[in-house]
Design a protein around this motif. Structure first.
Motif, short mmCIF file in Angstrom:
data_model
loop_
_atom_site.label_atom_id
_atom_site.label_comp_id
_atom_site.label_asym_id
_atom_site.label_seq_id
_atom_site.Cartn_x
_atom_site.Cartn_y
_atom_site.Cartn_z
N GLU A 29 0.84 -1.18 0.00
CA GLU A 29 0.00 0.00 0.00
C GLU A 29 0.88 1.23 0.00
N PHE A 30 0.52 2.20 -0.82
CA PHE A 30 1.33 3.42 -0.93
C PHE A 30 0.43 4.64 -0.78
N HIS A 31 0.84 5.59 0.04
CA HIS A 31 0.12 6.84 0.26
C HIS A 31 1.00 7.99 -0.20
N ASN A 32 0.47 8.82 -1.10
CA ASN A 32 1.23 9.96 -1.61
C ASN A 32 1.40 11.03 -0.53
N GLY A 33 2.47 11.78 -0.63
CA GLY A 33 2.67 12.92 0.26
C GLY A 33 1.74 14.07 -0.11
N ASP A 136 2.02 30.18 4.44
CA ASP A 136 2.18 29.08 5.39
C ASP A 136 2.22 27.77 4.60
N LEU A 137 3.21 26.95 4.91
CA LEU A 137 3.36 25.65 4.26
C LEU A 137 3.26 24.55 5.30
N SER A 138 2.51 23.50 4.98
CA SER A 138 2.48 22.31 5.83
C SER A 138 2.61 21.09 4.92
N TYR A 139 3.46 20.15 5.31
CA TYR A 139 3.76 19.00 4.46
C TYR A 139 3.50 17.72 5.24
N ILE A 140 2.76 16.80 4.62
CA ILE A 140 2.53 15.47 5.18
C ILE A 140 3.29 14.48 4.31
N LYS A 141 4.24 13.81 4.88
CA LYS A 141 5.08 12.92 4.07
C LYS A 141 4.32 11.66 3.66
#
Length: 196
Positions: A29-33, A136-141
């Motif tokens: 299973e793969f989840h994109n950032g 504002d930047l927020s990143y979910i890997k």
């Protein structure tokens, strides 16, 4: 002559057949950032209320306050003028003439009126406030999940299916198409007795 009409409607149905099959199961299973960006543009505010006030465009509150202040100043000024005039008139016994007192008052009023003809108004600059732009930047890997199976097959069995829908049931319709039969026959409309 045919007196009955018989109509038959056959059954109507629909069949669906799904064959059995094997489906491959993916163990990964793969989840994109994800990246979220929120921006706020430059904001500038201009307050020109003081400049409008200097031009005479006042709000109701400022208009009432300024007129009240002018009324107080006028009353104080007139009180001082009449006090000064009374003081001068009280010196008549020392040779002061009433005509001189009124002439001096008229000259002073003329000078004061000429000085009020020219009035310099300082408009002033509007007050400016500025807010710089903001981002504002927020990143979910991203992540992936792997399940390694060495001794097991990654196939799943899906059994076959048979499905039937009845759309219309069979039926038989019987309709009498002849004329009405009257008993006794003499009660029928338009009956004519047989000739003997």
């Amino acid at each position: 002559m045919q007196l009955l009409k018989i109509t038959t409607t056959p059954i109507e149905y629909e069949m669906k057949i799904e064959h059995a099959k094997f489906e491959k199961v993916d163990p990964m299973e793969f989840h994109n950032g994800e990246i979220h960006i929120k921006t706020q543009n430059t904001q500038m505010r201009s307050d020109s209320s003081q400049m409008r006030k200097n031009l005479g465009m006042q709000s109701n509150e400022d208009f009432i306050k300024s007129n009240a202040q002018k009324g107080i100043q006028n009353a104080m000024q007139k009180t001082a003028e009449y006090t000064q005039m009374g003081k001068q008139l009280s010196q008549i016994h020392n040779g002061t003439k009433v005509s001189d007192v009124y002439r001096n008052k008229m000259l002073n009023d003329a000078v004061a009126a000429s000085q009020q003809l020219v009035e310099y108004v300082q408009l002033g600059d509007p007050k400016m406030t500025w807010t710089p732009p903001k981002i504002d930047l927020s990143y979910i890997k991203g992540d992936d999940t792997r399940q390694y199976q060495t001794a097991k097959s990654n196939m799943e069995y899906v059994p076959g299916r048979f499905h039937m829908d009845i759309i219309q049931l069979p039926k038989v319709s019987i309709e009498y198409v002849g004329d009405a039969i009257y008993v006794p026959a003499s009660s029928a409309p338009g009956y004519e007795p047989p000739e003997e």
